[in-house]
Design a protein around this motif. Sequence first.
Motif, PDB file in Angstrom:
ATOM      1  N   THR A   2      50.693   0.160  19.022  1.00 55.14           N
ATOM      2  CA  THR A   2      51.518   0.127  17.816  1.00 55.14           C
ATOM      3  C   THR A   2      51.051  -1.005  16.917  1.00 55.14           C
ATOM      4  O   THR A   2      50.333  -1.915  17.337  1.00 55.14           O
ATOM      5  N   ASP A   3      51.482  -0.938  15.668  1.00 55.44           N
ATOM      6  CA  ASP A   3      51.136  -1.996  14.714  1.00 55.44           C
ATOM      7  C   ASP A   3      51.613  -3.352  15.212  1.00 55.44           C
ATOM      8  O   ASP A   3      50.892  -4.327  15.142  1.00 55.44           O
ATOM      9  N   GLU A   4      52.848  -3.402  15.764  1.00 53.01           N
ATOM     10  CA  GLU A   4      53.374  -4.683  16.249  1.00 53.01           C
ATOM     11  C   GLU A   4      52.571  -5.188  17.447  1.00 53.01           C
ATOM     12  O   GLU A   4      52.272  -6.367  17.539  1.00 53.01           O
ATOM     13  N   THR A   5      52.194  -4.303  18.346  1.00 55.66           N
ATOM     14  CA  THR A   5      51.395  -4.699  19.508  1.00 55.66           C
ATOM     15  C   THR A   5      50.067  -5.311  19.076  1.00 55.66           C
ATOM     16  O   THR A   5      49.597  -6.279  19.671  1.00 55.66           O
ATOM     17  N   ALA A   6      49.464  -4.777  18.033  1.00 54.57           N
ATOM     18  CA  ALA A   6      48.187  -5.291  17.529  1.00 54.57           C
ATOM     19  C   ALA A   6      48.337  -6.676  16.905  1.00 54.57           C
ATOM     20  O   ALA A   6      47.349  -7.391  16.753  1.00 54.57           O
ATOM     21  N   ARG A   7      49.567  -7.061  16.584  1.00 52.46           N
ATOM     22  CA  ARG A   7      49.818  -8.359  15.950  1.00 52.46           C
ATOM     23  C   ARG A   7      50.465  -9.353  16.909  1.00 52.46           C
ATOM     24  O   ARG A   7      50.824 -10.446  16.520  1.00 52.46           O
ATOM     25  N   GLU A   8      50.565  -8.995  18.185  1.00 51.50           N
ATOM     26  CA  GLU A   8      51.361  -9.749  19.149  1.00 51.50           C
ATOM     27  C   GLU A   8      50.532 -10.603  20.100  1.00 51.50           C
ATOM     28  O   GLU A   8      49.465 -10.208  20.551  1.00 51.50           O
ATOM     29  N   ILE A   9      51.090 -11.759  20.416  1.00 47.00           N
ATOM     30  CA  ILE A   9      50.640 -12.587  21.539  1.00 47.00           C
ATOM     31  C   ILE A   9      51.898 -12.847  22.359  1.00 47.00           C
ATOM     32  O   ILE A   9      52.898 -13.332  21.825  1.00 47.00           O
ATOM     33  N   ALA A  10      51.875 -12.500  23.640  1.00 44.38           N
ATOM     34  CA  ALA A  10      53.079 -12.639  24.452  1.00 44.38           C
ATOM     35  C   ALA A  10      52.729 -13.149  25.843  1.00 44.38           C
ATOM     36  O   ALA A  10      51.653 -12.860  26.377  1.00 44.38           O
ATOM     37  N   THR A  11      53.658 -13.904  26.393  1.00 40.80           N
ATOM     38  CA  THR A  11      53.544 -14.388  27.766  1.00 40.80           C
ATOM     39  C   THR A  11      54.954 -14.585  28.291  1.00 40.80           C
ATOM     40  O   THR A  11      55.928 -14.537  27.537  1.00 40.80           O
ATOM     41  N   SER A  12      55.077 -14.798  29.571  1.00 43.88           N
ATOM     42  CA  SER A  12      56.372 -15.155  30.146  1.00 43.88           C
ATOM     43  C   SER A  12      56.128 -15.939  31.425  1.00 43.88           C
ATOM     44  O   SER A  12      55.028 -15.898  31.998  1.00 43.88           O
ATOM     45  N   ARG A  13      57.160 -16.634  31.833  1.00 49.86           N
ATOM     46  CA  ARG A  13      57.065 -17.433  33.051  1.00 49.86           C
ATOM     47  C   ARG A  13      58.463 -17.626  33.619  1.00 49.86           C
ATOM     48  O   ARG A  13      59.420 -17.791  32.863  1.00 49.86           O
ATOM     49  N   VAL A  14      58.553 -17.642  34.939  1.00 46.96           N
ATOM     50  CA  VAL A  14      59.828 -17.943  35.583  1.00 46.96           C
ATOM     51  C   VAL A  14      59.867 -19.443  35.849  1.00 46.96           C
ATOM     52  O   VAL A  14      58.972 -19.989  36.506  1.00 46.96           O
ATOM     53  N   LEU A  15      60.903 -20.085  35.316  1.00 45.43           N
ATOM     54  CA  LEU A  15      61.130 -21.502  35.567  1.00 45.43           C
ATOM     55  C   LEU A  15      62.253 -21.628  36.593  1.00 45.43           C
ATOM     56  O   LEU A  15      63.221 -20.860  36.548  1.00 45.43           O
ATOM     57  N   PRO A  16      62.153 -22.611  37.515  1.00 46.14           N
ATOM     58  CA  PRO A  16      63.130 -22.711  38.602  1.00 46.14           C
ATOM     59  C   PRO A  16      64.411 -23.445  38.190  1.00 46.14           C
ATOM     60  O   PRO A  16      64.872 -24.368  38.875  1.00 46.14           O
ATOM     61  N   PHE A  17      64.980 -23.033  37.058  1.00 50.87           N
ATOM     62  CA  PHE A  17      66.172 -23.685  36.521  1.00 50.87           C
ATOM     63  C   PHE A  17      67.153 -22.621  36.045  1.00 50.87           C
ATOM     64  O   PHE A  17      66.758 -21.501  35.710  1.00 50.87           O
ATOM     65  N   MET A  18      68.397 -23.012  35.955  1.00 55.49           N
ATOM     66  CA  MET A  18      69.422 -22.119  35.434  1.00 55.49           C
ATOM     67  C   MET A  18      69.173 -21.854  33.951  1.00 55.49           C
ATOM     68  O   MET A  18      68.696 -22.731  33.218  1.00 55.49           O
ATOM     69  N   ARG A  19      69.516 -20.654  33.529  1.00 52.02           N
ATOM     70  CA  ARG A  19      69.287 -20.238  32.147  1.00 52.02           C
ATOM     71  C   ARG A  19      69.939 -21.203  31.150  1.00 52.02           C
ATOM     72  O   ARG A  19      69.340 -21.561  30.134  1.00 52.02           O
ATOM     73  N   GLY A  20      71.147 -21.645  31.424  1.00 49.42           N
ATOM     74  CA  GLY A  20      71.834 -22.572  30.522  1.00 49.42           C
ATOM     75  C   GLY A  20      71.089 -23.880  30.345  1.00 49.42           C
ATOM     76  O   GLY A  20      71.064 -24.451  29.244  1.00 49.42           O
ATOM     77  N   ASP A  21      70.471 -24.372  31.415  1.00 49.11           N
ATOM     78  CA  ASP A  21      69.711 -25.623  31.333  1.00 49.11           C
ATOM     79  C   ASP A  21      68.456 -25.452  30.480  1.00 49.11           C
ATOM     80  O   ASP A  21      68.092 -26.345  29.727  1.00 49.11           O
ATOM     81  N   VAL A  22      67.802 -24.304  30.620  1.00 51.97           N
ATOM     82  CA  VAL A  22      66.616 -24.028  29.807  1.00 51.97           C
ATOM     83  C   VAL A  22      67.023 -23.909  28.340  1.00 51.97           C
ATOM     84  O   VAL A  22      66.386 -24.481  27.448  1.00 51.97           O
ATOM     85  N   TYR A  23      68.111 -23.198  28.093  1.00 54.81           N
ATOM     86  CA  TYR A  23      68.578 -23.014  26.720  1.00 54.81           C
ATOM     87  C   TYR A  23      68.885 -24.361  26.052  1.00 54.81           C
ATOM     88  O   TYR A  23      68.546 -24.572  24.876  1.00 54.81           O
ATOM     89  N   LEU A  24      69.497 -25.288  26.783  1.00 58.02           N
ATOM     90  CA  LEU A  24      69.831 -26.589  26.193  1.00 58.02           C
ATOM     91  C   LEU A  24      68.588 -27.364  25.759  1.00 58.02           C
ATOM     92  O   LEU A  24      68.640 -28.137  24.802  1.00 58.02           O
ATOM     93  N   ALA A  25      67.473 -27.152  26.440  1.00 58.64           N
ATOM     94  CA  ALA A  25      66.222 -27.812  26.042  1.00 58.64           C
ATOM     95  C   ALA A  25      65.660 -27.215  24.757  1.00 58.64           C
ATOM     96  O   ALA A  25      64.836 -27.840  24.089  1.00 58.64           O
ATOM     97  N   ILE A  26      66.103 -26.010  24.417  1.00 59.68           N
ATOM     98  CA  ILE A  26      65.695 -25.365  23.171  1.00 59.68           C
ATOM     99  C   ILE A  26      66.678 -25.716  22.054  1.00 59.68           C
ATOM    100  O   ILE A  26      66.283 -26.014  20.933  1.00 59.68           O
ATOM    101  N   ALA A  27      67.961 -25.705  22.368  1.00 62.55           N
ATOM    102  CA  ALA A  27      69.007 -25.855  21.358  1.00 62.55           C
ATOM    103  C   ALA A  27      69.230 -27.292  20.896  1.00 62.55           C
ATOM    104  O   ALA A  27      69.755 -27.508  19.810  1.00 62.55           O
ATOM    105  N   ASN A  28      68.847 -28.260  21.700  1.00 61.35           N
ATOM    106  CA  ASN A  28      69.050 -29.668  21.349  1.00 61.35           C
ATOM    107  C   ASN A  28      67.819 -30.184  20.599  1.00 61.35           C
ATOM    108  O   ASN A  28      66.732 -30.261  21.176  1.00 61.35           O
TER     109      ASN A  28
END
Length: 148
Positions: A2-28
């Motif tokens: 797709t057009d979007e796929t041709a424009r995309e760079i994506a990755t993911s990783r599992v971090l050994p922390f609770m979702r709320g703790d990860v979110y706070l590192a983004i939101a603060n």
Amino acid sequence: MTDETAREIATSRVLPFMRGDVYLAIANPQRLARWWGPESFTSTTQTCDFREGGHWRFVFHGPDGKDYPNHNIFVLIEPGRRVVIRHEDPTHGFRLTISLQDEGQGTRVGWQQVFDDAGERDRMAPICIPANEQNLDRLHAEVASLAE
């Protein structure tokens, strides 16, 4: 592809922390400034209005001594689940979606950049692919520093 796929760079990783703790590192904004960016870069935040429609302006200071001004807009914030950022740049604009999902005892962090133009995606990929992994390394270290 797709057009979007041709424009995309994506990755993911599992971090050994609770979702709320990860979110706070983004939101603060202070915490975000500590980990955001590739290895060996620092940043100076000019403004970080963490809300939908809020602007985030900062300057990256590269190990080469150069400064790189950045302007982002927070497009969508789903607390604890997803943050969508629009990177405003005349040469390489993109949308970044950071998603957070519970996985096992940790959190899967999804990192998806969709560039405005496929050619720009291709030009930026050699920089962005390793830089995105370094960002996730730094996010892991930031969350770990407060989890101890």
